[in-house]
Structure formats: C-alpha cells, structure tokens
Design a protein around this motif. Structure first.
Motif, mmCIF file in Angstrom:
data_model
loop_
_atom_site.group_PDB
_atom_site.id
_atom_site.type_symbol
_atom_site.label_atom_id
_atom_site.label_comp_id
_atom_site.label_asym_id
_atom_site.label_seq_id
_atom_site.Cartn_x
_atom_site.Cartn_y
_atom_site.Cartn_z
ATOM 1 N N LYS A 122 53.418 31.135 74.305
ATOM 2 C CA LYS A 122 52.502 31.010 72.777
ATOM 3 C C LYS A 122 52.503 29.921 72.212
ATOM 4 O O LYS A 122 51.653 29.862 70.936
ATOM 5 N N HIS A 123 52.990 29.150 72.599
ATOM 6 C CA HIS A 123 52.402 27.334 72.361
ATOM 7 C C HIS A 123 51.284 26.729 73.458
ATOM 8 O O HIS A 123 50.241 25.930 72.823
ATOM 9 N N VAL A 124 51.030 27.760 74.476
ATOM 10 C CA VAL A 124 49.414 26.949 75.308
ATOM 11 C C VAL A 124 48.341 27.985 75.422
ATOM 12 O O VAL A 124 47.473 27.666 74.670
ATOM 13 N N TYR A 125 48.848 29.271 75.045
ATOM 14 C CA TYR A 125 47.697 30.347 75.293
ATOM 15 C C TYR A 125 46.872 29.917 74.432
ATOM 16 O O TYR A 125 45.139 30.123 74.935
ATOM 17 N N PRO A 126 46.633 29.515 72.711
ATOM 18 C CA PRO A 126 45.186 29.436 71.976
ATOM 19 C C PRO A 126 44.348 28.099 71.647
ATOM 20 O O PRO A 126 43.514 28.221 72.379
ATOM 21 N N LEU A 127 45.979 27.416 72.888
ATOM 22 C CA LEU A 127 44.846 26.004 73.767
ATOM 23 C C LEU A 127 43.916 26.663 74.634
ATOM 24 O O LEU A 127 42.520 26.458 74.822
ATOM 25 N N MET A 128 45.050 27.593 75.604
ATOM 26 C CA MET A 128 44.203 27.798 76.472
ATOM 27 C C MET A 128 42.758 28.789 76.763
ATOM 28 O O MET A 128 41.924 28.325 77.091
ATOM 29 N N GLN A 129 42.431 29.023 75.422
ATOM 30 C CA GLN A 129 41.749 30.443 75.714
ATOM 31 C C GLN A 129 40.470 29.205 74.830
ATOM 32 O O GLN A 129 39.461 28.588 74.429
ATOM 33 N N TYR A 130 40.883 27.977 73.882
ATOM 34 C CA TYR A 130 40.079 27.886 73.230
ATOM 35 C C TYR A 130 39.074 26.602 74.335
ATOM 36 O O TYR A 130 37.866 26.314 74.580
ATOM 37 N N VAL A 131 40.183 26.248 75.390
ATOM 38 C CA VAL A 131 39.036 25.408 76.688
ATOM 39 C C VAL A 131 38.369 25.877 77.440
ATOM 40 O O VAL A 131 37.209 25.595 77.182
ATOM 41 N N ASN A 132 38.761 27.580 77.184
ATOM 42 C CA ASN A 132 37.886 28.481 78.690
ATOM 43 C C ASN A 132 36.695 28.718 78.116
ATOM 44 O O ASN A 132 35.735 28.927 78.148
ATOM 45 N N ALA A 133 37.029 28.161 76.010
ATOM 46 C CA ALA A 133 35.621 28.987 75.657
ATOM 47 C C ALA A 133 34.137 28.226 75.992
ATOM 48 O O ALA A 133 33.344 28.176 75.744
ATOM 49 N N ASN A 134 34.658 27.266 75.849
ATOM 50 C CA ASN A 134 34.421 26.177 75.487
ATOM 51 C C ASN A 134 34.025 24.847 77.048
ATOM 52 O O ASN A 134 33.343 23.865 77.013
ATOM 53 N N ALA A 135 34.480 24.947 78.377
ATOM 54 C CA ALA A 135 34.729 24.245 78.959
ATOM 55 C C ALA A 135 35.512 25.590 79.925
ATOM 56 O O ALA A 135 36.149 25.532 81.029
ATOM 57 N N GLY A 136 34.154 26.627 80.238
ATOM 58 C CA GLY A 136 34.357 27.504 82.377
ATOM 59 C C GLY A 136 34.179 26.801 83.365
ATOM 60 O O GLY A 136 34.487 24.966 83.417
ATOM 61 N N LEU A 137 35.113 27.460 84.571
ATOM 62 C CA LEU A 137 34.964 27.143 85.434
ATOM 63 C C LEU A 137 33.815 26.911 86.593
ATOM 64 O O LEU A 137 33.576 25.698 87.324
ATOM 65 N N ASP A 138 32.555 26.960 84.872
ATOM 66 C CA ASP A 138 31.894 27.019 86.279
ATOM 67 C C ASP A 138 30.964 25.386 86.218
ATOM 68 O O ASP A 138 29.536 24.713 85.962
#
Length: 658
Positions: A106-122
């Motif tokens: 629960k303390h990692v997922y918000p950070l994970m969402q933020y990173v994925n939104a600004n630095a995707g896999l591609d």
C-alpha cells in the motif's frame, strides 16, 4: 602476423594476471584447464584462428567456425543494435502493476502508479547502469557495448570455460574492469551461478528497474530462464516489506504469555536425536509415491512432518511425532481441517516459527508448542532460522538440533517428472506443470521452469519458487551440518548438497527398532522444555529498549529527509542514497530487523525512483521531485511509526506487569 600473435599473448597474460589477483576462483579454473591441455588430459574443442584481420573460433567437431564472419564487424553491429529503449532486451526486475488490489504494497503502489504515468515501458534510458552478457564468445562485443554505454556494473555469463579462455587472447578484460564492476559467472554450477546473480542484483540495487542484456546466439538459453526465475523470486517480491515487518513484530503478542521459545543456537547433544533415525516428511510428490513404504515402516523413525502433510498422514493413519509450521496466513489452517488433533495428535509436539496464526496457537495445547526465532533475536544467544519454505526450515532445524541420521521424504523441491505435480494431491498449493511449461522460453513468468541436477536422474525440472529453496539449502548446509551427521535424500527430485541419494528399498529397516511413541513424546517434550524459555530476561528487555531507541533515531533521519529542500535531481538522488545508508547500514542485534524491513521497501521503491529520473522523455524532471519525495517519505514514515508504536506498547506492558 607475428605482431598480432605477440599482442594476443600479452593480452592473455595481462588478463590472467588480473584474474589471479581479483578473480582467484576463475583464475584457478583457467589454470587447471591450461595444465590439463598441456598434459594431454583434455582435448581442446576449439582453435583460435586469425584471418583477414580478425579472430574467429574453429570448432573441430563440426569443421566450422563459430562466427563465420568478420568478428570485428559483428562486435560493431552488436553495439549499434543495442538500444536505450527500456522494454528492449532488458529484464524488468521490479514488478510494475497497473491495477493492484490488496493490502500489501500500500505504500509502494501509489509511487508505482506515478512512475508508470510519467515513464512508461516504451520510454528510453538516459544511461545504462547495469548490463548482462549471456555468452562471452570472443568477448569483442563486450568491448564495443562497454564503449557505447559505460555501465557501472555488468554480469558476464559463459558456460564454456575453453571458449572463455580463448577470449582472453582477444579481449582486454582489465580495461573494462577499470570503470565497470564485473561479476564473472564462468563455468559455474547452478548453485554457484545463483549466488553470483544474487550478488549482481544486490549490488547497486537502486539501478535494477531495467537491466539490459545481450544474448550471444552461440550460448544456451537456460541461463536466461534461470535469471528470470531469480528475478521473480527476489525476497522483497515474494515476502514484501510489510509482511516482513508484521513477521518481526508478531511474536511480541505472545512472548511472556506462557509460550516456550526454543534455544536452537547449538546441538542438543541428546541420545534421542543422536541415536534414533529421524524421517522428515514434506509435501512433495515423492511422499505420495512412497506412501506404502511409509505405512509399513513409520514406527521405526521419529517422524517430523510439515503441517502440509497432515491430511495425507491422517488418511493413512500415520501420526507424526513432531509437526512443523511456519506459514503465518490464516489459509494455512486448512492443513488441520477434519483432523481430530486431541486424539490423532495426542502424542505430537509442535515446532513453530514465530508467525503462525493466532487461531492455531489457541487450538493446540500450550505445553506442546515450542517456538523458534526467525531473524528477530529477541532472546539473546537462542539462535535463529529462516528459509523460504517449511521443508527447508525443518531440514535446517533437525541438523541444528543435532540429528545424526536424517532421512528426507517429500522434500523433492522439483515436480513429478511424469505428472508435473509440485506436491501431494492434498496440498493447498499443488500445481501441475505441463510439457509446454517445461519447453517455453519465458522471461516474465513465475511459471518459467529450468532443469537442475537431479537426485536419481541427471536433471529434473523445477519451478522458480521451489528452486529458491534448493539455493538456500545449498548455501546454508555448511552452517547447519557437521561431519558426524548424515542426510539421506529419498526423493526423485532435486539433488541436495551433502545429501546421500538413497532409494527407500536400500534402507535396512530390519535393523531399526520399533519405537514406543508415547515414551518418545514424553522424552522429547522434556528435552525441548530443558532448552527453552518462557519469558525475556532482564538483559533481553534492555535490548528491546535499545531497539526502540534505534527506531527513534531512524525516525529523526526520516523527518530530516522529508523536511529538507530537494532542489535538483542530483541532490535528491544523493539524499535518497544517504537516507538509504542510514536506514540499512547499522548492524547488530537491535538494528538488523528494522534494517531488513527498510531494505525490502527500498528494493521496491528506489529502482522506480531512479528509473523515473533516468528517463530521457521526462520533461522538467525537477517538478517531479516534490511528489516523489512525498510518496516515498509517506511509506518510510508509516513503517517507522508502526515499528516504534509496537515496541513502545510492548515495553509499556512489560512495565505494567512489574
């Protein structure tokens, strides 16, 4: 031509000199191969040939060349095809969930969402920090890729020692080592390779989000799958930071409440364990295959059974003398459903890890339960034991306590090679792997399988999770087992270090006495009581106070980090590394638990953060610092507050008792 030969010999000598000082194990392997060739004890498979301005490898058996083209051109083309794109030829070593549900992370997922939104896999990296080379060939592509990316750390994998030896004439590894820390995985066993990969993953872990790799087409793909297994079963992924925190704090609920804590720091030196054979029963497929033999002979052994075997044993009328259990989740209570513990297990003792469910504690007689510590060291000099599964934990426990003759049944740590089953049919997590699972070359799935050395066969297939226990047993057996102890592996599964492959038919059961189980239970209970404690000593309580002071110091570091102005990406990265050092570098009895919890959290979060700011497409990086700092800091503070509050409440309760 003479100048080329002279340079090649000089390069070889320079490399060997470097390895002799910095890679002694690898140097020893190369020297032994060199001696074997000189004495005619080994017939070379290859010849190094120079033609038209480049080196190639002549393969004697096939009368062909390994490259069959200009190797210099091959190396240059390889460097050009290597890409900074994150999802191209890269291992993603930190999971990325787009829609995570549940209380964990629960303390990692918000950070994970933020990173994925600004630095995707591609997106693309600014810099490649870590690199894996699967296959050395002549090593020329290492040099060209190294010149292009200048990684700080790399892992070099080569199964063929002779081929790697030839690369020493062509590639200057000392030059690469001047700016890159190289982990050499050359001609290693599976277990040695696992240790090397673990070191590579642990060092500079904050750059682990995406690790680039290059696969040399002449090399086996097995190691590619093996790396993915290790990535998927990293400790912080399998048992996350919040579960680890609860595991460490949970024993404080029952310490000083009449439950006995077992001292497992040294052998018991008891005739019971030294003279009588002990049969460890785990829930692997070999238990089911040999159930008739067990029914006929169980009375001649002290039976130590993992709780996952209870339903099968009850169905066959086989009551264990000792049951082990380490699973802290309520779902594991299913192992006891339908079993009349008051009658069927009336002579049974229980050896429990610290994290067993409250319901289980309340269901069983308190005087029959003995807990051992798992990394907490709340009781000074009482020892500790922690492994990924109950089977390997029970193996370690029996050896630590001094069992002289230990037989293993159901500890396959591989699945049935005919049916694909991982466990006996009654196991909660039984899985069946198909032939397709064994053949598929996956890099992103826990269902990836690899062949490992078998106990009765050349090799057997195993899964990611099971192989984790094989690796743990390999690394810990030297600290568990002494020269007077013998382990007999009765399973058609994984080969285990220092265990004697033995089929059940080979055991001379006629020479073993039938044991009187009621007397045995009483004697074992007296033995365990004599080596256990009911409460913390005064010194142990003082140690708990020092733990609280340590966590309060950590809390001050966390608050300082959260309040500091982070104005640049560079200063923010430096502040993160400084805080990480403050969280995990303090060692000792009072700090180790907290350090490990923080490490697991950092292994999840720091790779995400450093990957975000290593993204070429990230616009205005400075504007992201505040949000990332907030999300990261909230998690660290929540962990710290839970730890501090629990310790404080425990000590206040102790004071009230007085």
């Amino acid at each position: 031509m003479e100048a080329v030969e002279t340079k090649a010999i000089q390069t070889y000598q320079t490399n060997m000199s470097y390895f002799s000082e910095h890679q002694p194990e690898l140097y020893k392997k190369l020297s032994l191969l060199e001696t074997a060739i000189e004495r005619g004890l080994y017939t070379p498979k290859y010849d190094l040939e120079y033609k038209n301005g480049y080196f190639d490898v002549y393969v004697r058996e096939t009368d062909s060349f390994l490259y069959g083209r200009d190797t210099n051109t091959f190396a240059e083309e390889t460097a050009k095809t290597a890409s900074l794109k994150k999802n191209y030829q890269a291992y993603e070593t930190v999971p990325s969930y787009s829609n995570y549900k549940g209380d964990r992370l629960k303390h990692v997922y918000p950070l994970m969402q933020y990173v994925n939104a600004n630095a995707g896999l591609d997106t693309h990296m600014k810099k490649v920090h870590k690199y894996i080379f699967i296959g050395s060939g002549l090593g020329l592509h290492l040099s060209t890729i190294d010149r292009s990316f200048r990684p700080e750390e790399c892992l070099l994998i080569e199964d063929d020692l002779e081929l790697f030896k030839l690369s020493l004439f062509v590639t200057d590894y000392t030059a690469i080592s001047k700016h890159t820390f190289v982990h050499y995985a050359v001609s290693q066993t599976t277990d040695e390779f696992a240790q090397t990969v673990a070191k590579f993953l642990n060092r500079m872990f904050f750059y682990n989000r995406f690790i680039k790799f290059f696969y040399h087409p002449g090399h086996s793909t097995v190691k590619m799958k093996f790396i993915q297994q290790m990535v998927a079963t990293q400790s912080f992924i399998v048992f996350s930071y919040d579960l680890l925190l609860n595991k460490f704090l949970y024993p404080l609920e029952y310490i000083n409440h009449g439950y006995r804590i077992l001292d497992i720091s040294r052998p018991f030196n008891s005739p019971i364990l030294e003279e009588k054979p002990v049969l460890l029963l785990a829930a692997g497929p070999s238990l089911q295959k040999n159930i008739e033999w067990l029914k006929n002979n169980h009375g001649r052994f002290i039976l130590v059974a993992a709780s996952a075997t209870l339903k099968k044993l009850y169905a066959e009328g086989i009551a264990p003398d000792i049951v082990t259990h380490i699973d802290g989740f309520d779902v594991s209570m299913a192992h006891y459903e339908g079993i009349p513990v008051e009658t069927f297990l009336k002579n049974t003792l229980y050896l429990f890890g610290p994290f067993v469910p409250t319901q289980l504690r309340e269901m069983l007689p308190k005087e029959k339960m003995f807990f051992f510590e798992s990394g907490t060291f709340y009781f000074e000099n009482f020892g500790s034991l922690a492994t990924p599964c109950v089977g390997s934990t029970t193996l370690g426990l029996m050896l630590i306590l001094g069992v002289r003759r230990l037989y293993l049944l159901g500890l396959d740590l591989a699945f049935d090679q005919e049916t694909g089953s991982t466990h006996i049919d009654s196991h909660l997590q039984v899985t069946r792997f198909t032939d397709k699972d064994m053949e598929v070359q996956e890099r992103t799935s826990l269902k990836t399988t690899v062949p490992i050395e078998g106990n009765f066969r050349d090799h057997v297939f195993t899964s990611s999770v099971l192989n984790k226990s094989v690796q743990i047993i390999y690394s810990l057996i030297p600290s568990w087992k002494n020269a007077e102890q013998t382990v007999y592996n009765l399973n058609d599964g994984a080969k285990l270090r220092d265990a004697v492959p033995t089929r059940v038919e080979e055991i001379d059961v006629g020479s073993l006495d039938v044991l009187e189980k009621t007397e045995l239970s009483s004697a074992l209970q007296s033995l365990f009581e004599s080596r256990s404690a009911l409460s913390l000593s005064r010194g142990d309580t003082d140690s708990m106070r020092r733990r609280l002071e340590h966590i309060r110091t950590i809390h001050r570091h966390v608050r300082a980090f959260k309040s500091a102005p982070h104005t640049t990406v560079e200063s923010f990265g430096s502040a993160l590394k400084t805080l990480a050092s403050q969280l995990i570098m303090t060692k000792g009895r009072e700090a180790d638990n907290a350090s490990l919890v923080y490490l697991y959290y950092l292994q999840y979060t720091l790779p995400l953060i450093f990957d975000l700011f290593n993204t070429r497409e990230l616009s205005n990086p400075k504007k992201h610092i505040k949000k990332v700092s907030q999300l990261f800091g909230q998690g660290i503070e929540a962990i710290t507050e839970q730890y501090e509050t629990t310790l404080q409440n425990f000590l206040e309760e102790k004071t009230e008792e007085k």
